[in-house]
Design a protein around this motif. Structure first.
Motif, PDB file in Angstrom:
ATOM      1  N   LEU A  82      -1.022   5.673 -25.529  1.00 19.86           N
ATOM      2  CA  LEU A  82      -0.589   4.297 -25.310  1.00 19.86           C
ATOM      3  C   LEU A  82      -0.086   3.671 -26.610  1.00 19.86           C
ATOM      4  O   LEU A  82       0.974   3.038 -26.629  1.00 19.86           O
ATOM      5  N   PHE A  83      -0.815   3.838 -27.695  1.00 15.26           N
ATOM      6  CA  PHE A  83      -0.387   3.254 -28.970  1.00 15.26           C
ATOM      7  C   PHE A  83       0.951   3.846 -29.418  1.00 15.26           C
ATOM      8  O   PHE A  83       1.801   3.135 -29.953  1.00 15.26           O
ATOM      9  N   ALA A  84       1.121   5.151 -29.200  1.00 19.90           N
ATOM     10  CA  ALA A  84       2.397   5.778 -29.560  1.00 19.90           C
ATOM     11  C   ALA A  84       3.531   5.212 -28.718  1.00 19.90           C
ATOM     12  O   ALA A  84       4.634   4.958 -29.215  1.00 19.90           O
ATOM     13  N   HIS A  85       3.262   4.977 -27.437  1.00 16.98           N
ATOM     14  CA  HIS A  85       4.282   4.409 -26.548  1.00 16.98           C
ATOM     15  C   HIS A  85       4.667   3.006 -26.996  1.00 16.98           C
ATOM     16  O   HIS A  85       5.847   2.637 -26.963  1.00 16.98           O
ATOM     17  N   LEU A  86       3.680   2.225 -27.434  1.00 14.28           N
ATOM     18  CA  LEU A  86       3.938   0.843 -27.842  1.00 14.28           C
ATOM     19  C   LEU A  86       4.470   0.748 -29.277  1.00 14.28           C
ATOM     20  O   LEU A  86       4.934  -0.314 -29.692  1.00 14.28           O
ATOM     21  N   GLY A  87       4.370   1.856 -30.011  1.00 13.85           N
ATOM     22  CA  GLY A  87       4.850   1.850 -31.388  1.00 13.85           C
ATOM     23  C   GLY A  87       3.966   1.063 -32.324  1.00 13.85           C
ATOM     24  O   GLY A  87       4.454   0.476 -33.302  1.00 13.85           O
ATOM     25  N   ILE A  88       2.669   1.014 -32.033  1.00 14.03           N
ATOM     26  CA  ILE A  88       1.746   0.269 -32.899  1.00 14.03           C
ATOM     27  C   ILE A  88       0.867   1.250 -33.669  1.00 14.03           C
ATOM     28  O   ILE A  88       0.533   2.332 -33.165  1.00 14.03           O
ATOM     29  N   ARG A  89       0.503   0.870 -34.874  1.00 14.01           N
ATOM     30  CA  ARG A  89      -0.244   1.757 -35.757  1.00 14.01           C
ATOM     31  C   ARG A  89      -1.730   1.414 -35.714  1.00 14.01           C
ATOM     32  O   ARG A  89      -2.218   0.556 -36.446  1.00 14.01           O
ATOM     33  N   PRO A 149       6.027   3.929 -18.164  1.00  9.11           N
ATOM     34  CA  PRO A 149       4.723   4.371 -18.648  1.00  9.11           C
ATOM     35  C   PRO A 149       3.771   3.203 -18.894  1.00  9.11           C
ATOM     36  O   PRO A 149       4.168   2.165 -19.420  1.00  9.11           O
ATOM     37  N   TRP A 150       2.530   3.383 -18.464  1.00  7.43           N
ATOM     38  CA  TRP A 150       1.453   2.412 -18.670  1.00  7.43           C
ATOM     39  C   TRP A 150       1.709   1.078 -17.962  1.00  7.43           C
ATOM     40  O   TRP A 150       1.233   0.030 -18.371  1.00  7.43           O
ATOM     41  N   GLY A 151       2.423   1.148 -16.856  1.00  5.58           N
ATOM     42  CA  GLY A 151       2.697  -0.059 -16.088  1.00  5.58           C
ATOM     43  C   GLY A 151       1.456  -0.690 -15.490  1.00  5.58           C
ATOM     44  O   GLY A 151       1.485  -1.861 -15.089  1.00  5.58           O
ATOM     45  N   HIS A 152       0.371   0.054 -15.411  1.00  3.28           N
ATOM     46  CA  HIS A 152      -0.887  -0.491 -14.869  1.00  3.28           C
ATOM     47  C   HIS A 152      -1.710  -1.211 -15.932  1.00  3.28           C
ATOM     48  O   HIS A 152      -2.768  -1.771 -15.631  1.00  3.28           O
ATOM     49  N   ILE A 153      -1.229  -1.199 -17.181  1.00  2.00           N
ATOM     50  CA  ILE A 153      -1.926  -1.847 -18.295  1.00  2.00           C
ATOM     51  C   ILE A 153      -1.175  -3.126 -18.681  1.00  2.00           C
ATOM     52  O   ILE A 153       0.055  -3.143 -18.755  1.00  2.00           O
ATOM     53  N   ASP A 154      -1.916  -4.193 -18.942  1.00  3.94           N
ATOM     54  CA  ASP A 154      -1.312  -5.431 -19.463  1.00  3.94           C
ATOM     55  C   ASP A 154      -1.101  -5.228 -20.964  1.00  3.94           C
ATOM     56  O   ASP A 154      -1.959  -5.572 -21.776  1.00  3.94           O
ATOM     57  N   THR A 155       0.035  -4.627 -21.309  1.00  2.00           N
ATOM     58  CA  THR A 155       0.269  -4.283 -22.714  1.00  2.00           C
ATOM     59  C   THR A 155       0.437  -5.518 -23.596  1.00  2.00           C
ATOM     60  O   THR A 155       0.096  -5.489 -24.779  1.00  2.00           O
ATOM     61  N   ALA A 156       0.957  -6.618 -23.035  1.00  2.00           N
ATOM     62  CA  ALA A 156       1.101  -7.846 -23.833  1.00  2.00           C
ATOM     63  C   ALA A 156      -0.267  -8.365 -24.257  1.00  2.00           C
ATOM     64  O   ALA A 156      -0.476  -8.751 -25.419  1.00  2.00           O
ATOM     65  N   ALA A 157      -1.215  -8.371 -23.316  1.00  2.00           N
ATOM     66  CA  ALA A 157      -2.568  -8.828 -23.639  1.00  2.00           C
ATOM     67  C   ALA A 157      -3.231  -7.884 -24.638  1.00  2.00           C
ATOM     68  O   ALA A 157      -3.958  -8.325 -25.541  1.00  2.00           O
ATOM     69  N   LEU A 158      -2.977  -6.585 -24.477  1.00  2.00           N
ATOM     70  CA  LEU A 158      -3.546  -5.607 -25.405  1.00  2.00           C
ATOM     71  C   LEU A 158      -3.046  -5.849 -26.826  1.00  2.00           C
ATOM     72  O   LEU A 158      -3.825  -5.819 -27.788  1.00  2.00           O
ATOM     73  N   LEU A 197      -5.333  -6.743 -30.083  1.00  2.00           N
ATOM     74  CA  LEU A 197      -5.300  -5.947 -31.306  1.00  2.00           C
ATOM     75  C   LEU A 197      -4.940  -6.818 -32.500  1.00  2.00           C
ATOM     76  O   LEU A 197      -5.508  -6.659 -33.590  1.00  2.00           O
ATOM     77  N   ALA A 198      -4.018  -7.756 -32.282  1.00  2.00           N
ATOM     78  CA  ALA A 198      -3.626  -8.655 -33.374  1.00  2.00           C
ATOM     79  C   ALA A 198      -4.782  -9.536 -33.806  1.00  2.00           C
ATOM     80  O   ALA A 198      -4.978  -9.800 -34.994  1.00  2.00           O
ATOM     81  N   SER A 199      -5.587  -9.977 -32.820  1.00  2.00           N
ATOM     82  CA  SER A 199      -6.728 -10.829 -33.144  1.00  2.00           C
ATOM     83  C   SER A 199      -7.795 -10.073 -33.935  1.00  2.00           C
ATOM     84  O   SER A 199      -8.582 -10.671 -34.668  1.00  2.00           O
ATOM     85  N   MET A 200      -7.781  -8.739 -33.795  1.00  2.00           N
ATOM     86  CA  MET A 200      -8.734  -7.914 -34.532  1.00  2.00           C
ATOM     87  C   MET A 200      -8.137  -7.427 -35.839  1.00  2.00           C
ATOM     88  O   MET A 200      -8.767  -6.643 -36.563  1.00  2.00           O
ATOM     89  N   GLY A 201      -6.899  -7.860 -36.135  1.00  2.00           N
ATOM     90  CA  GLY A 201      -6.250  -7.447 -37.353  1.00  2.00           C
ATOM     91  C   GLY A 201      -5.740  -6.015 -37.298  1.00  2.00           C
ATOM     92  O   GLY A 201      -5.503  -5.370 -38.328  1.00  2.00           O
ATOM     93  N   ALA A 202      -5.527  -5.511 -36.079  1.00  2.00           N
ATOM     94  CA  ALA A 202      -5.034  -4.130 -35.912  1.00  2.00           C
ATOM     95  C   ALA A 202      -3.638  -4.174 -35.289  1.00  2.00           C
ATOM     96  O   ALA A 202      -3.179  -5.199 -34.783  1.00  2.00           O
TER      97      ALA A 202
END
Length: 319
Positions: A266-273, A299-308, A312-317
């Motif tokens: 999922l992280f690779a799909h979203l391009g986040i480190r 891909p990952w259409g069943h996941i709320d990727t915006a909320a994710l 992650l941003a709120s956790m500094g990731a």
């Protein structure tokens, strides 16, 4: 792709005739031709250990069929000048283009270069296809000509075109041309999840089809006997026979079957480190959803990727 040629008995393989008077052997296919189109060819003689022992110039003719093929090579050089230039000297380009075209003729499967021509089973329609033909067929092609045989064969000619080509050389050329023809039609297409799957999409990301070459369709999906709880299922359930797309398969091969692999994919799909397993992302795989859930369009259409991403941003990731 199968290339079928006449039986060797019909090709007069190995049968030669003795030249007389103003007769010459065609430099390419080796048949008897007259003195109207004579050319000088450097003939190499090799020792038993494969070293060059002698070079001398011999005279060969050029039959009508091989002259026509040479014109097709000229057409290719004119049509694709960059590819011709990449071969080096123009004469080298012509020799190479002519040689790979000769492979098709020797096998009874001539290659078309003129859209108006008829009687050809294949065609060079682009520089990319010509480059692929060179890649597949140049090695057997460059030693195909009658004048390139170790002994030069001066004073003799073939009773039939290409009669000097050995069965082993024919087989090598046939495999090369077949590989090129197969590559020409091997285009990407969408391969749906196999019908024996207990669910309707990739067990991880949920897509219902993946793009793959037709020749690789059997390997497009990786099968897996899965306990749904490994992919985030929260209740006891029977094991499922599922399939995983190539990208998610790569994550599983690295991290094993489990939530960490889901996060990596999922992280690779979203391009986040984010290092998989370093944060509590609460990712669930498609296999954890109720049976019969339609496959995801993306891909990952069943996941709320915006909320994710917000979490992650709120956790500094995810920077």
């Amino acid at each position: 792709m199968t290339i079928t040629t006449p039986p060797e008995s019909a090709l007069a393989v190995g049968v030669t005739v003795t030249l007389t008077g103003e007769e010459f052997a065609c430099a390419a296919c080796g048949v008897v031709t007259d003195a109207a189109h004579v050319e000088s060819v450097t003939v190499n003689t090799f020792s038993r250990d494969g070293r060059l022992a002698e070079q001398h110039v011999a005279r060969f003719g050029r039959c009508a069929g091989c002259r026509e093929r040479r014109q097709r090579a000229e057409t290719l050089a004119h049509r694709y000048p960059s590819l011709a230039a990449a071969q080096g000297a123009r004469q080298v380009a012509l020799d190479r283009f002519d040689a790979v075209l000769a492979v098709g003729e020797m096998l009874g499967a001539p290659v078309r270069v003129d859209d108006a021509a008829t009687g050809f089973v294949s065609a060079v329609a682009s520089a990319k296809e010509l480059s692929a033909l060179l890649q597949h067929a140049l090695v057997p092609a460059m030693s195909l000509a009658y004048s390139r045989q170790p002994e030069g064969r001066e004073g003799t000619a073939n009773a039939a075109p290409w009669g000097h080509v050995t069965p082993e050389h024919r087989s090598e050329a046939r495999r090369a041309l077949a590989a090129w023809l197969k590559a020409r039609v091997d285009k990407p297409r969408f391969i749906p999840v196999p019908t024996d799957s207990d669910i309707l999409g990739c067990a991880a990301c949920g897509v219902g089809s993946v793009a793959a070459l037709a020749s690789e369709s059997a390997e497009a999906w990786h099968s897996l006997d899965l306990d749904p709880r490994a992919f985030g299922g929260r209740r006891q359930a029977e094991r499922l026979w599922v399939h995983v797309c190539p990208r998610c398969t790569s994550a599983i091969e690295t991290h094993g079957v489990g939530v960490t692999a889901l996060e990596a994919a999922l992280f690779a799909h979203l391009g986040i480190r984010v290092v998989p397993g370093s944060v509590e992302a609460r990712v669930t795989g498609f296999a954890a959803l109720p049976l019969g859930t339609p496959a995801n369009d993306t891909p990952w259409g069943h996941i709320d990727t915006a909320a994710l991403k917000r979490d992650l941003a709120s956790m500094g990731a995810g920077a």
